[in-house]
Each structure stands twice: as structure tokens, then as C-alpha cells.
Design an enzyme around this catalytic site. Structure first.
Site, short mmCIF file in Angstrom:
data_model
loop_
_atom_site.label_atom_id
_atom_site.label_comp_id
_atom_site.label_asym_id
_atom_site.label_seq_id
_atom_site.Cartn_x
_atom_site.Cartn_y
_atom_site.Cartn_z
N GLY A 251 23.16 50.94 39.29
CA GLY A 251 22.25 49.94 39.84
C GLY A 251 22.10 50.06 41.35
N TYR B 48 43.45 53.40 50.19
CA TYR B 48 42.74 53.09 48.94
C TYR B 48 43.67 52.47 47.89
CZ TYR B 48 39.81 53.58 44.84
OH TYR B 48 39.10 53.30 43.70
N ASP C 285 31.32 46.81 50.54
CA ASP C 285 32.56 46.42 49.85
C ASP C 285 33.86 46.43 50.63
OD1 ASP C 285 33.22 45.10 47.66
OD2 ASP C 285 33.22 46.79 46.28
N ARG D 260 42.44 53.13 37.04
CA ARG D 260 43.66 52.97 37.84
C ARG D 260 44.94 53.02 36.98
NH1 ARG D 260 41.51 47.66 41.28
NH2 ARG D 260 39.47 48.56 41.72
N LEU E 257 28.23 42.53 35.82
CA LEU E 257 26.92 43.06 35.45
C LEU E 257 26.78 43.26 33.96
CD1 LEU E 257 26.35 45.62 38.34
CD2 LEU E 257 25.45 43.30 38.10
N VAL E 258 27.92 43.38 33.25
CA VAL E 258 27.85 43.64 31.80
C VAL E 258 27.07 42.52 31.11
CG1 VAL E 258 29.27 43.75 29.71
CG2 VAL E 258 29.92 45.08 31.72
N ASP F 137 27.92 15.53 79.18
CA ASP F 137 29.31 15.78 79.57
C ASP F 137 29.34 16.92 80.62
OD1 ASP F 137 32.16 16.14 79.36
OD2 ASP F 137 31.75 17.81 78.01
N ASP G 142 32.54 19.40 81.69
CA ASP G 142 33.24 20.65 81.34
C ASP G 142 32.88 21.12 79.93
OD1 ASP G 142 35.27 21.20 83.57
OD2 ASP G 142 35.57 19.07 83.16
C1 GDG Z 1 32.24 45.27 41.06
C2 GDG Z 1 32.69 43.81 40.97
C3 GDG Z 1 30.33 43.15 40.55
C4 GDG Z 1 31.28 49.86 32.15
N1 GDG Z 1 31.81 50.54 31.14
C5 GDG Z 1 30.95 51.53 30.82
C6 GDG Z 1 29.85 51.43 31.66
N2 GDG Z 1 30.08 50.39 32.47
C7 GDG Z 1 29.17 49.92 33.53
C8 GDG Z 1 28.48 48.65 33.11
C9 GDG Z 1 28.19 47.99 34.45
C10 GDG Z 1 29.35 48.48 35.33
O1 GDG Z 1 29.92 49.59 34.70
C11 GDG Z 1 30.43 47.42 35.49
O2 GDG Z 1 30.02 46.50 36.41
P1 GDG Z 1 30.72 45.09 36.61
O3 GDG Z 1 29.88 44.27 37.51
O4 GDG Z 1 30.88 44.42 35.33
O5 GDG Z 1 32.19 45.36 37.22
P2 GDG Z 1 32.92 46.22 38.43
O6 GDG Z 1 32.87 47.67 38.16
O7 GDG Z 1 34.28 45.64 38.55
O8 GDG Z 1 32.10 45.96 39.79
C12 GDG Z 1 31.76 43.04 40.06
C13 GDG Z 1 29.95 44.60 40.80
O9 GDG Z 1 30.90 45.24 41.64
C14 GDG Z 1 28.57 44.73 41.43
O10 GDG Z 1 28.54 44.09 42.67
O11 GDG Z 1 29.48 42.62 39.56
O12 GDG Z 1 32.14 41.69 40.00
O13 GDG Z 1 34.03 43.75 40.49
O14 GDG Z 1 26.99 48.45 34.96
O15 GDG Z 1 27.36 48.97 32.37
N3 GDG Z 1 28.81 52.28 31.58
C15 GDG Z 1 28.87 53.25 30.63
N4 GDG Z 1 29.93 53.41 29.82
C16 GDG Z 1 30.97 52.59 29.88
O16 GDG Z 1 31.93 52.74 29.13
N5 GDG Z 1 27.83 54.09 30.52
#
Ligand code: GDG
Length: 738
Positions: free
Chosen positions: A37, A99, A153, A325, A390-391, A508, A510
Site C-alpha cells: 500500500g 533495529y 516510522d 522475528r 490493514l487486514v 503584563d 516580563d
Molecule cells: C504496521 C502497524 C499499521 C500479512 N500476511 C500476509 C500478507 N499480509 C499483509 C496484509 C497487510 C499487511 O501485510 C499487514 O498490515 P497490518 O496493518 O495489519 O500490520 P503491520 O505489518 O504490523 O503494520 C499497523 C501498518 O503498519 C500500516 O501503517 O496498520 O498497525 O503495526 O497488507 O495483507 N500478505 C500476503 N501474504 C500474507 O501471508 N500476501
């Protein structure tokens, strides 16, 4: 979506990870961008910045950590038609401390409210500083005037300020992808670390967070840690300001909407449904992480199975955990706990023909992910803390069929945007179990109605809107600098001022008319301000209302026809009149107060006592002790216990503790003045605690203005002393123009 002409030349993105892979082709190695994205958002942002003659041919530069495999890659292979990748290489030990250490072992757990997992290591902080500096070196070698730098980030919190120091005029945006926690959590960081991290972010022109809660938390930390004034979400620094706002990140809605209808996705989906014997499907996918609430989710499902045996054999929970991780002990422990719980539940309820949980520890292809989003009946998203998540948004966007139910944790940022999901608290096992039942039984019409609401929202708030809104805010910030930092509606204020017939200005000294300086005897209004006061005094009653003694004020304002109020209202002098004494109280309290203060003078070299005619003050501006503010509170408490025949006021001001009779104050003298003439315009401006007496007691239609940071009864705020001068200047110019 609207586009607009931005003032930036090139776009430079900085994030820990480079979203590229090097692929071998017949022509040699080539740079491929991932389909995340952020990449799409950045591409759309670059489009919004053009097209201009200059930048239509300009590529997007992306700076990110380079692992050792990239060291061998030829520079030509780090570029394609759209992007140029700039890997930042660093010493392996520095990278580890930066990291794995500071970022993943401290900031990540702490900011997700897992303080007991946080590891505070000084050498990790050193590595974090060194790594951020490595990013800076890469950037400065690359930047040209007119570039826009967008930093991402928690790994790079120091970078905005490092860059600002190196290149003061560059435009910097910063986006924080994880939660920004309440100040009580930030307070766990050592003082110097929390200060460095917050100052680091303030190097940006705009700092973005996912939600308004995170914005509020950040602003509170800024107030607590740096005591800076905040005006309408702008943190005001001496020469510039930083705008802080919520920009909820989102997804490419159309991509998920149309992929849901893709034939390969459909075939995979049918295949999965057959394998699962057309049971109802509950689905989740997360990276292996303790923030994602995977164990709580399993316990909720277990409770559901326990309480509803009629659903056995009719439902399957497809739970995918993506490796992440897993070399770190905590993550290995979490994996073991998840796998044990899955084994226990499957052992307890499973039969030869039915596995209640289909668990896998691997990542899914995009087609598999889409097939599961569209095959499932329920998406069960239960993080115990998530910046956004985002899921859940991807699931909603994929359901072009308007079927399916989203169960979503209230602790995900996304919950604030998706109230039509079934919102649960993941630690409430019964609530999760009940939500699963409610979702499985939900009538199709209700599913459709809830999904429609959520889909409309996401269609309008997609990732392109996110980047557009961010860029617009940045553009506005840079193109509309202001020389007057205030929340006062300035134009209506000036109009009311010029229209008025009898005007009273109570100001005022100062920190308001004169900047705070180390030696109080040196404080003066600037030459310009003296002329402004002369102009204003021609048609308004201007009153300088101060804690200073009579002789200082008289000397400082010689030749300026203003009223003078000395010692917080004890004395009043009208222009061309002698001083009047308004305070008539006894002074038997002075000796015991002086001896209490003397004890503090002895203990804190650099501090001194100032004796006035009606008050006595302990000044400690020159004292170098970390705990001096705590000591000042201690002294105030002791002074309140001093016995006296009259009520006393103990005032904690700006680096001063002062005792005076309570009977008079800036408030009482302000009211005396207000009653003397039929004023139809009153403005009162001050920065100190004693000015609060004025703000509190003046009629509620009066304009009251607090200068600088801190709580106040005033209706408005002027951020800095220089803003007082600017405002008075505009008032004086407006009178000339009438
Ligand atoms: C950080 C913040 C914030 C996951 N498994 C598979 C897969 N994914 C893709 C999902 C989604 C992305 O990874 C996960 O995004 P999230 O937002 O849920 O989580 P974080 O990676 O922890 O991201 C979070 C984000 O930044 C954005 O600002 O929302 O809160 O922690 O797009 O679809 N994609 C595929 N296979 C997988 O097994 N193809």
C-alpha cells in the site's frame, strides 16, 4: 480524487525497509518494487506533485536499510523507470543495536503497551543514534533544494531533527505507523531519551499519526517533556512550527475489490471451501507478534466451542500466522504458546473428520490471501494493540458480494473508522465467544447493511486519499508560514478593536512586553514596541500591569504615556499623575517569610531574594540543579505555613516564588480600572500565574490571552513573547488606517 500543484520538486521517501527486490532477468539484475500500500500511495503522491516540466522525468528516491546482499549489486540495477533505491549500509553491530535492540526490543513493546517486554539498554540507544545518523548521511548526499523528504516510522524518530539541523530549509514530512501511547508510558523512558525522540520528530513540518488519540497523546508528551506552546495542533518552536494531525492510513480499495472477482482467486476459494467441507469459515492472518492477540483469540474460540456444541463439525477456524522475528526469544515463546493452544483445542474438540482449527505458520500468496478473504464467513481480527490494522480493511474491500462479518478489536486504530464491525475487547473471552456466535447467526440483510457502510467509508478513504491529505497538509504548512502564532481570530478581533469607542489594554511586563532574560534588571521592551505603545496610548488606555517595583517601571517607561501598576496591584500610576498606594495591609509577615527564604538562598547558590515594598520574592533562574522546580514547590509549601495576621498569597511564577498580601492582585486592580470608565473593548495579555487573576476576574466578553505554554483561564493563546509584539503592532497599524 483531486490533484493539485505542489511546490515540491522531487520526492524522497525514507523508511527502514526498502520495498524492492532485485530480480535476475536475461538483461541482468533488475529492480522490482513490491505491491504494498505504501508503494502505491507514494506513486500516487508523485503523480499529484506533477506534472511539471521539471519533474515529469524525475524519479522517486527511496532510502532504506540495505542488507549485505545489496552490497554486491551494481548501481544501475538499483534503478527502474520509476524508482531509485538508495540502500543505507551500516556496521552489523550498530544495526543489531538499532533495529533488533532499540526499535524492536524497546520502542515496539513499549509503544504497544507491553512495558514488561521492553529492554532499556544504553548501548542500543547509542546504536539508534548512529543508525539515524547513517540515514542522514545518505540523505544529505542526495538532497537538492526544493525536494520533499517523507520519513516513515519508529525506527527513524531522530532523523527529522537531524535533517532539519543539517538543512534548515528542507520540507520534511513524518508518519508514525504504530500507536503513540499515553504520557504515562513515555515517562518510562529515561529523561534524555524521551526528550531526544520527541525533539527528533519536531524537526518535521508535519507529523502524522493514524488516530486522534495518538495525536492527543503526542501533544501531551510534547507539553510534559518540552513545555512548548501548542496552537491548533501546531507545536510552536522559536523560529518555525510543526503541525500534528491524524491521517488514518488505508488500502487500495479498488485493487482488493476487483481482485476479489478475479477468476484465479475464485478457483482457489472454491478449492478451499471444498477442502473444508463447506463448513462456516472463520479466518485470521497476522504476523507472529504478541500485539496481535492471537492467544486471546484462540481462547475466545475455545469458549465458543465449549458453550455451543451444536456448532461442532459445522465451523472451521483458518488461522494463518506469518513468520516474523522468530529468532527472538519472546517470539519463539509466543509461537510455542500458540501452537500448544491450537493443539489443545484441536485435541479437545476435534474428530476424525473435523479439525476445529486449521493452523499454518507461513505466509500466503496474494491469491491465497484473497481467496480466504472472500471465502470466509467471519474475519476475526483481535489485536491487543495495533496502530491501524490493514487486514480488516482489506477483508471489507474484498467483499464485493456484501457477505461476511468483521469482528474487530476496539484496540486497533481501525476500530475508530469501522463502527459497523462487531467491536469487541480481545481480553474479554466471553465477549469474543458471543461475537463469534452473533456473527455466524447474522442474517444476510444485516451483513450486507454493515458491509455497505464500511465499504463506502473505505472507498472514500483509500490509501490515495491518505497520501493526498498528507501532502496537502505539508504543502499548506510550507506555503503559509505565519508570523503570528495564535488561536485568536485575528481579523474579527482587530475589527472589534478599531470599532470600539473606549478601549482598555492590560498588559503584563516580563515574558509579555519584554522577553525573559537572565538578569531581570536588563529586561526591556524592544524599540519598536516602545513606539507601538506610544501609538496605542494615543487612543486607548494602556496599562502595564506587573509584579515589578515602582522605580523599575517608572524608569523603563519614561516618555511612554501608559498607566503603570507595580507589585501586582499594590501601586497604580496614571500618566502624569503621582503613584497611588492601593495596598494598605500590615507587614508583620515579612520577617518570618524572609528567614524561610534565606534558608533556600544558602542552599542554592545563584538564587537571591528581592525585597519590594509590599512583597518579597525568591528568584532562582540562575540555579543549576535538576530538581530546582521541586525545591520551589517545597519552599511554597513551607511559606504557606508561615503565620501572619493577614491572608498571604504565595505565588509560583516563572523561576520565582513570591509572597504578598492576598488582599490585592492583578485581578483586583484590573476590576478597579474597568469600573472607572465605560469600556467597550478590553484585552488582557500575560504569561505568568499572577495574570490568571486578571483572566479570571475580567468580564467574560473581555479578550484574555495567555502567552506561552501551560494551563490558563484565558480564552486565547499567543505562543511566544514575539507574538505579543506582532499583535500589538497590527492593532496599532489598524488604528492608523481607520
Ligand atoms: C504496521 C502497524 C499499521 C500479512 N500476511 C500476509 C500478507 N499480509 C499483509 C496484509 C497487510 C499487511 O501485510 C499487514 O498490515 P497490518 O496493518 O495489519 O500490520 P503491520 O505489518 O504490523 O503494520 C499497523 C501498518 O503498519 C500500516 O501503517 O496498520 O498497525 O503495526 O497488507 O495483507 N500478505 C500476503 N501474504 C500474507 O501471508 N500476501
Amino acid at each position: 480524487m483531486q490533484t493539485f500543484k505542489s511546490s515540491f520538486k522531487r520526492l524522497l521517501i525514507v523508511s527502514y525497509r526498502l520495498p524492492f527486490s532485485i530480480q535476475q532477468t536475461n538483461e541482468g539484475p533488475e529492480l522490482h518494487q513490491n505491491s504494498g500500500g505504501l508503494v502505491s500511495a507514494v506513486l500516487s503522491m508523485a503523480e499529484q506533485m506533477g506534472p511539471t516540466q521539471e519533474n515529469s522525468a524525475t524519479k522517486i528516491h527511496w532510502i532504506g536499510h540495505g542488507d549485505t546482499s545489496l552490497q554486491q549489486v551494481d548501481a544501475a540495477a538499483l534503478e527502474n523507470d520509476t524508482f531509485v533505491a538508495h540502500p543505507v549500509f551500516m556496521d552489523e553491530a550498530v544495526h543489531k543495536g538499532f533495529y533488533e535492540g532499540f526499535s524492536n526490543d524497546l520502542i515496539w513493546p513499549l509503544f504497544h503497551y507491553f512495558p514488561s517486554y521492553a529492554s532499556f539498554k544504553e548501548h542500543d540507544f547509542e546504536s539508534y543514534k548512529q543508525a539515524n545518523t547513517r540515514f542522514l548521511e545518505e540523505l544529505t548526499a542526495l538532497i537538492e533544494p526544493g525536494d520533499l523528504v517523507w520519513i516513515h516510522d519508529f525506527q527513524l524518530m531522530l532523523l527529522p531533527d537531524l535533517l532539519r539541523q543539517a538543512m534548515p530549509d528542507i520540507s520534511i514530512g513524518y508518519f508514525f505507523h504504530i500507536p503513540f501511547p499515553t504520557y504515562e508510558i513515555i515517562k518510562l523512558l529515561p529523561r534524555t531519551w524521551r526528550q531526544a525522540l520527541i525533539e527528533g520528530l519536531l524537526g518535521a513540518d508535519v507529523v502524522g499519526f493514524h488516530t486522534t488519540d495518538y495525536v492527543q497523546h503526542f501533544l501531551q508528551s510534547v507539553s510534559e517533556v518540552l513545555s512548548l506552546p501548542i496552537i491548533n495542533q501546531r507545536i510552536v518552536l522559536p523560529n518555525r512550527s510543526t503541525f500534528v494531525k491524524d491521517f488514518p492510513i488505508s488500502i487500495d480499495f479498488n485493487k482488493f475489490n476487483t481482485s476479489g472477482q478475479d477468476t484465479e482467486v475464485f478457483a482457489t476459494q472454491q478449492h478451499f471451501k471444498n477442502l473444508l467441507r463447506h463448513n462456516k469459515i472463520i479466518f485470521s492472518v497476522d504476523r507472529l507478534d504478541y500485539t496481535k492477540g492471537i492467544t486471546s483469540r484462540l481462547l475466545g474460540y475455545e469458549r465458543f466451542l465449549l458453550q455451543h456444541p451444536d456448532w461442532h463439525d459445522k465451523v472451521t477456524f483458518v488461522m494463518t500466522v506469518v513468520p516474523s522475528r522468530d529468532k527472538i526469544g519472546q517470539y519463539q515463546e509466543l509461537k510455542r504458546e500458540i501452537e500448544e493452544t491450537v493443539g489443545r483445542i484441536n485435541g479437545l474438540f476435534g474428530t476424525i473428520g473435523w479439525r476445529p482449527i486449521v493452523y499454518s505458520y507461513r505466509s500466503l500468496t496474494f491469491t491465497e490471501l484473497m481467496a480466504l478473504y472472500t471465502a470466509c464467513d467471519v474475519a476475526l481480527i483481535t489485536p491487543v494493540r495495533d496502530g491501524m490494522n490493514l487486514v480488516c480493511k482489506e477483508f471489507v474491500a474484498s467483499r464485493h458480494d456484501h457477505k461476511g462479518v468483521l469482528i474487530l478489536s476496539e484496540l486497533a486504530g481501525a476500530a475508530q473508522e469501522l463502527p459497523d464491525a462487531i467491536i469487541i475487547n480481545p481480553t474479554d473471552t466471553q465477549e469474543v465467544a458471543d461475537a463469534i456466535l452473533q456473527a455466524l447467526l447474522m442474517p444476510l440483510a444485516e451483513q450486507e447493511q454493515r458491509l455497505m457502510q464500511m465499504r463506502t467509508h473505505l472507498q472514500n478513504h483509500n490509501v490515495f486519499r491518505w497520501s493526498h491529505d498528507f501532502l496537502t497538509a505539508l504543502n499548506d504548512m510550507i506555503n503559509n508560514p505565519t508570523d503570528l502564532e495564535t488561536d485568536l481570530p485575528v481579523l474579527p478581533f482587530i475589527a472589534t478593536f478599531t470599532d470600539a469607542r473606549k478601549r482598555l489594554l492590560l498588559v503584563d511586563f516580563d515574558g509579555t512586553l519584554a522577553p525573559i532574560v537572565n538578569d531581570p534588571a536588563e529586561a526591556r521592551p524592544s524599540g519598536d514596541l516602545q513606539n507601538i505603545l506610544i501609538n496605542l496610548a494615543e487612543s486607548s488606555d494602556v496599562v502595564v500591569i506587573s509584579g515589578r517595583n515602582r522605580s523599575f517601571l517608572e524608569k523603563t517607561f519614561t516618555g511612554i504615556p501608559v498607566h503603570l501598576v507595580a507589585e501586582h496591584g499594590a501601586f497604580l500610576k496614571k500618566p502624569d499623575h503621582p503613584w497611588e498606594r492601593l495596598d494598605l495591609s500590615t507587614d508583620d509577615w515579612v520577617d518570618p517569610v524572609r528567614s524561610t527564604m534565606n534558608y533556600f538562598v544558602d542552599r542554592f547558590p545563584g538564587s537571591f531574594i528581592e525585597e519590594k515594598e509590599t512583597a518579597i520574592a525568591w528568584h532562582y533562574r540562575m540555579v543549576e540543579s535538576d530538581d530546582i522546580e521541586g525545591q520551589a514547590i517545597d519552599l511554597s509549601t513551607q511559606l504557606r505555613r508561615v503565620s501572619s495576621s493577614i491572608p498571604l498569597a504565595v505565588i509560583q511564577g516563572n523561576k520565582v516564588v513570591e509572597v504578598k498580601p492576598a488582599q490585592h492582585s492583578k485581578g483586583t486592580v484590573a476590576l478597579t480600572l474597568v469600573d472607572q470608565k465605560p469600556y467597550d473593548f478590553i484585552v488582557s495579555i500575560g504569561d505568568d500565574t499572577t495574570d490568571e487573576d486578571m483572566f479570571r476576574q475580567l468580564p467574560n466578553w473581555a479578550y484574555t490571552m495567555k502567552v506561552g505554554p501551560g494551563m490558563s483561564f484565558a480564552r486565547y493563546r499567543l505562543a511566544r513573547q514575539q507574538d505579543v509584539e506582532t499583535l500589538l503592532k497590527r492593532m496599532s497599524e489598524a488604528l492608523v488606517a481607520v
